[in-house]
Design a protein around this motif. Sequence first.
Motif, PDB file in Angstrom:
ATOM      1  N   ARG A 137       0.730  -1.359  -0.145  1.00 55.25           N
ATOM      2  CA  ARG A 137       0.061   0.051   0.068  1.00 55.25           C
ATOM      3  C   ARG A 137       1.018   1.117   0.033  1.00 55.25           C
ATOM      4  NH1 ARG A 137      -5.286  -0.106   0.883  1.00 55.25           N
ATOM      5  NH2 ARG A 137      -6.415  -2.222   1.192  1.00 55.25           N
ATOM      6  N   LEU A 138       0.508   2.266  -0.845  1.00 61.29           N
ATOM      7  CA  LEU A 138       1.319   3.489  -1.103  1.00 61.29           C
ATOM      8  C   LEU A 138       0.483   4.706  -0.855  1.00 61.29           C
ATOM      9  CD1 LEU A 138       3.184   2.495  -4.228  1.00 61.29           C
ATOM     10  CD2 LEU A 138       4.352   2.069  -2.028  1.00 61.29           C
ATOM     11  N   LEU A 139       0.981   5.896  -0.503  1.00 62.99           N
ATOM     12  CA  LEU A 139       0.383   6.832  -0.654  1.00 62.99           C
ATOM     13  C   LEU A 139       1.232   7.912  -1.591  1.00 62.99           C
ATOM     14  CD1 LEU A 139      -1.952   8.597   0.524  1.00 62.99           C
ATOM     15  CD2 LEU A 139      -0.469   9.581   2.360  1.00 62.99           C
ATOM     16  N   VAL A 140       0.592   8.633  -2.621  1.00 63.65           N
ATOM     17  CA  VAL A 140       1.370   9.468  -3.687  1.00 63.65           C
ATOM     18  C   VAL A 140       0.736  10.812  -3.561  1.00 63.65           C
ATOM     19  CG1 VAL A 140       2.183   9.751  -5.908  1.00 63.65           C
ATOM     20  CG2 VAL A 140       1.687   7.198  -4.832  1.00 63.65           C
ATOM     21  N   GLY A 141       1.797  11.684  -3.443  1.00 60.86           N
ATOM     22  CA  GLY A 141       1.317  13.081  -3.280  1.00 60.86           C
ATOM     23  C   GLY A 141       1.385  13.659  -4.719  1.00 60.86           C
ATOM     24  N   VAL A 142       0.557  14.330  -5.448  1.00 60.65           N
ATOM     25  CA  VAL A 142       0.700  14.843  -6.924  1.00 60.65           C
ATOM     26  C   VAL A 142       0.190  16.113  -6.911  1.00 60.65           C
ATOM     27  CG1 VAL A 142      -0.058  14.161  -9.222  1.00 60.65           C
ATOM     28  CG2 VAL A 142      -0.050  12.406  -7.777  1.00 60.65           C
ATOM     29  N   SER A 144      -0.981  20.088  -8.870  1.00 59.30           N
ATOM     30  CA  SER A 144      -2.132  20.338  -9.951  1.00 59.30           C
ATOM     31  C   SER A 144      -1.679  20.299 -11.243  1.00 59.30           C
ATOM     32  CB  SER A 144      -2.637  21.336  -9.484  1.00 59.30           C
ATOM     33  OG  SER A 144      -1.731  22.458  -9.689  1.00 59.30           O
ATOM     34  N   ASP A 145      -0.353  20.300 -11.429  1.00 55.84           N
ATOM     35  CA  ASP A 145       0.264  20.231 -12.830  1.00 55.84           C
ATOM     36  C   ASP A 145       0.836  18.793 -13.022  1.00 55.84           C
ATOM     37  OD1 ASP A 145       2.488  20.123 -11.205  1.00 55.84           O
ATOM     38  OD2 ASP A 145       3.485  21.735 -11.996  1.00 55.84           O
ATOM     39  N   GLY A 146       0.686  17.772 -12.131  1.00 58.35           N
ATOM     40  CA  GLY A 146       0.857  16.391 -12.651  1.00 58.35           C
ATOM     41  C   GLY A 146       2.152  16.004 -12.094  1.00 58.35           C
ATOM     42  N   GLU A 147       2.746  16.696 -11.226  1.00 56.70           N
ATOM     43  CA  GLU A 147       4.296  16.292 -10.844  1.00 56.70           C
ATOM     44  C   GLU A 147       4.017  15.608  -9.510  1.00 56.70           C
ATOM     45  OE1 GLU A 147       7.545  18.875  -9.025  1.00 56.70           O
ATOM     46  OE2 GLU A 147       7.515  19.170 -11.198  1.00 56.70           O
ATOM     47  N   ILE A 148       4.792  14.758  -9.235  1.00 57.19           N
ATOM     48  CA  ILE A 148       4.742  13.972  -7.987  1.00 57.19           C
ATOM     49  C   ILE A 148       5.583  14.719  -7.019  1.00 57.19           C
ATOM     50  CG2 ILE A 148       5.835  11.901  -6.872  1.00 57.19           C
ATOM     51  CD1 ILE A 148       5.528  10.202  -9.409  1.00 57.19           C
ATOM     52  N   ALA A 149       4.960  14.775  -5.692  1.00 58.26           N
ATOM     53  CA  ALA A 149       5.631  15.601  -4.751  1.00 58.26           C
ATOM     54  C   ALA A 149       6.348  14.865  -3.771  1.00 58.26           C
ATOM     55  CB  ALA A 149       4.493  16.328  -3.985  1.00 58.26           C
ATOM     56  N   GLY A 150       5.788  13.355  -3.681  1.00 62.03           N
ATOM     57  CA  GLY A 150       6.340  12.520  -3.026  1.00 62.03           C
ATOM     58  C   GLY A 150       5.663  11.203  -2.683  1.00 62.03           C
ATOM     59  N   VAL A 151       6.347  10.002  -2.350  1.00 64.03           N
ATOM     60  CA  VAL A 151       5.649   8.782  -2.359  1.00 64.03           C
ATOM     61  C   VAL A 151       6.024   8.194  -1.003  1.00 64.03           C
ATOM     62  CG1 VAL A 151       5.469   6.381  -3.312  1.00 64.03           C
ATOM     63  CG2 VAL A 151       5.932   8.594  -4.802  1.00 64.03           C
ATOM     64  N   ARG A 152       5.243   7.609  -0.421  1.00 59.70           N
ATOM     65  CA  ARG A 152       5.555   6.782   0.786  1.00 59.70           C
ATOM     66  C   ARG A 152       4.728   5.556   0.813  1.00 59.70           C
ATOM     67  NH1 ARG A 152       8.750  10.112   1.001  1.00 59.70           N
ATOM     68  NH2 ARG A 152       9.509  11.153   2.651  1.00 59.70           N
ATOM     69  N   VAL A 153       5.495   4.344   1.591  1.00 57.93           N
ATOM     70  CA  VAL A 153       4.977   3.197   1.735  1.00 57.93           C
ATOM     71  C   VAL A 153       4.157   3.106   2.981  1.00 57.93           C
ATOM     72  CG1 VAL A 153       5.381   0.577   2.047  1.00 57.93           C
ATOM     73  CG2 VAL A 153       6.723   1.936   0.517  1.00 57.93           C
ATOM     74  N   LEU A 154       2.963   2.710   2.989  1.00 53.50           N
ATOM     75  CA  LEU A 154       2.094   2.750   4.193  1.00 53.50           C
ATOM     76  C   LEU A 154       2.020   1.369   4.696  1.00 53.50           C
ATOM     77  CD1 LEU A 154      -1.214   4.718   2.989  1.00 53.50           C
ATOM     78  CD2 LEU A 154       0.821   5.449   4.082  1.00 53.50           C
ATOM     79  N   GLU A 155       1.811   0.302   3.904  1.00 53.16           N
ATOM     80  CA  GLU A 155       1.974  -1.078   4.448  1.00 53.16           C
ATOM     81  C   GLU A 155       2.719  -1.999   3.570  1.00 53.16           C
ATOM     82  OE1 GLU A 155      -1.973  -2.657   5.067  1.00 53.16           O
ATOM     83  OE2 GLU A 155      -2.688  -1.019   6.213  1.00 53.16           O
ATOM     84  N   GLN A 156       3.498  -2.863   3.826  1.00 51.86           N
ATOM     85  CA  GLN A 156       4.299  -3.968   3.061  1.00 51.86           C
ATOM     86  C   GLN A 156       4.599  -5.046   4.345  1.00 51.86           C
ATOM     87  OE1 GLN A 156       8.037  -4.629   3.203  1.00 51.86           O
ATOM     88  NE2 GLN A 156       7.935  -3.296   5.313  1.00 51.86           N
ATOM     89  N   ARG A 157       4.904  -6.052   3.356  1.00 53.76           N
ATOM     90  CA  ARG A 157       5.455  -7.281   4.013  1.00 53.76           C
ATOM     91  C   ARG A 157       6.601  -8.117   3.246  1.00 53.76           C
ATOM     92  NH1 ARG A 157       0.034  -8.002   4.370  1.00 53.76           N
ATOM     93  NH2 ARG A 157      -0.201  -9.532   2.605  1.00 53.76           N
ATOM     94  N   GLU A 158       7.436  -7.089   2.600  1.00 51.32           N
ATOM     95  CA  GLU A 158       8.575  -7.574   1.842  1.00 51.32           C
ATOM     96  C   GLU A 158       9.554  -8.083   2.525  1.00 51.32           C
ATOM     97  OE1 GLU A 158       7.769  -7.265  -1.818  1.00 51.32           O
ATOM     98  OE2 GLU A 158       6.295  -7.378  -0.647  1.00 51.32           O
ATOM     99  N   THR A 159      10.707  -8.987   2.052  1.00 53.46           N
ATOM    100  CA  THR A 159      11.513  -9.594   2.726  1.00 53.46           C
ATOM    101  C   THR A 159      12.505  -8.300   3.353  1.00 53.46           C
ATOM    102  OG1 THR A 159      11.770 -11.294   1.241  1.00 53.46           O
ATOM    103  CG2 THR A 159      13.620 -10.806   2.444  1.00 53.46           C
ATOM    104  N   PRO A 160      12.770  -8.551   4.791  1.00 48.41           N
ATOM    105  CA  PRO A 160      13.494  -7.464   5.547  1.00 48.41           C
ATOM    106  C   PRO A 160      14.917  -7.676   4.980  1.00 48.41           C
ATOM    107  CG  PRO A 160      12.238  -8.802   7.021  1.00 48.41           C
ATOM    108  CD  PRO A 160      12.065  -9.422   5.493  1.00 48.41           C
ATOM    109  N   GLY A 161      15.490  -6.425   4.723  1.00 45.31           N
ATOM    110  CA  GLY A 161      16.963  -6.301   4.030  1.00 45.31           C
ATOM    111  C   GLY A 161      17.041  -6.297   2.503  1.00 45.31           C
ATOM    112  N   LEU A 162      15.808  -6.773   2.066  1.00 49.90           N
ATOM    113  CA  LEU A 162      15.885  -6.922   0.397  1.00 49.90           C
ATOM    114  C   LEU A 162      14.733  -6.004   0.067  1.00 49.90           C
ATOM    115  CD1 LEU A 162      16.606 -10.840  -0.048  1.00 49.90           C
ATOM    116  CD2 LEU A 162      18.147  -8.656  -0.353  1.00 49.90           C
ATOM    117  N   GLY A 163      13.584  -6.581  -0.178  1.00 49.58           N
ATOM    118  CA  GLY A 163      12.181  -5.778  -0.990  1.00 49.58           C
ATOM    119  C   GLY A 163      11.830  -4.576   0.232  1.00 49.58           C
ATOM    120  N   ASP A 164      12.229  -4.524   1.371  1.00 51.54           N
ATOM    121  CA  ASP A 164      11.560  -3.695   2.432  1.00 51.54           C
ATOM    122  C   ASP A 164      12.390  -2.314   2.269  1.00 51.54           C
ATOM    123  OD1 ASP A 164      13.805  -4.225   3.861  1.00 51.54           O
ATOM    124  OD2 ASP A 164      13.111  -4.214   5.730  1.00 51.54           O
ATOM    125  N   LYS A 165      13.561  -2.518   1.354  1.00 55.45           N
ATOM    126  CA  LYS A 165      14.205  -1.165   0.967  1.00 55.45           C
ATOM    127  C   LYS A 165      13.373  -0.231   0.271  1.00 55.45           C
ATOM    128  CE  LYS A 165      18.779  -3.254   0.995  1.00 55.45           C
ATOM    129  NZ  LYS A 165      19.994  -3.807   0.198  1.00 55.45           N
TER     130      LYS A 165
END
Length: 245
Positions: A137-142, A144-165
């Motif tokens: 699960r992600l939250l993405v800030g955009v 009004s002119d369509g540019e990404i302000a920022g992205v953050r991961v809200l929830e994940q269960r990826e492999t510690p030390g690998l995918g959770d990067k």
Amino acid sequence: MINLELRRVVITAVVLAVFFGLGVGFVAYTEQKTADQIEMNRQAVLLGQIMAVLQGQTHDNNPAEEAFLLPDPEALELGEPVIRPAAEDVLPITLPVEQRERAMRAGQLGFRAREDGEVVAVAIPVVTHRGYSGDIRLLVGVTSDGEIAGVRVLEQRETPGLGDKIKADKTDWIQGFAGRRLGDPPAEDWAVRKDGGVFDQFTGATISPRAVVGAVKDVLEYVDRHHRLLFDAPPTTTVEEDEHE
């Protein structure tokens, strides 16, 4: 003798009733205070997440209080709408509390940032089912002119030390989306380098960043498709506020 025993029984019953009432009252009070504190903590965490994806974007409102029902949540892998608008081309600006809570639990609310009454950016949730260990699960800030302000991961269960990067507290990889937009890079380059794109993957972990890149691109396409509904909106009101006016 009988009257004395009866009096003792009555007194005991009264004492027990008083203590029971006090106990119930104390438990109810404690639960209410705990619920209030939990809600305050939840709102603080939510605001922190929203502010993180709106980094560098000036606004003069509290975006967490400008929650709105997302149109077409299926496009963001958020599931069937828990609340359907009265008309397909109208985004409801007034939601009763219980409906807002249902939409919040379903992750189908977006958040608007305003400056001088104008919507300058939105925070949009998205889910990708293509993670290595399940949904991300992600939250993405955009803006009004369509540019990404920022992205953050809200929830994940990826492999510690690998995918959770993909998380901001693990590496700065997620910061690489800021300033990107549709066309930058070109559509065919919205992929990790292993797939011919411009975004880095991690050594030993390609699936997680690949899933995030695809989800972020989905949000940009979603915002472009629903731009009018997302940005051409008056300040939101609630039923409670309307009733007090």
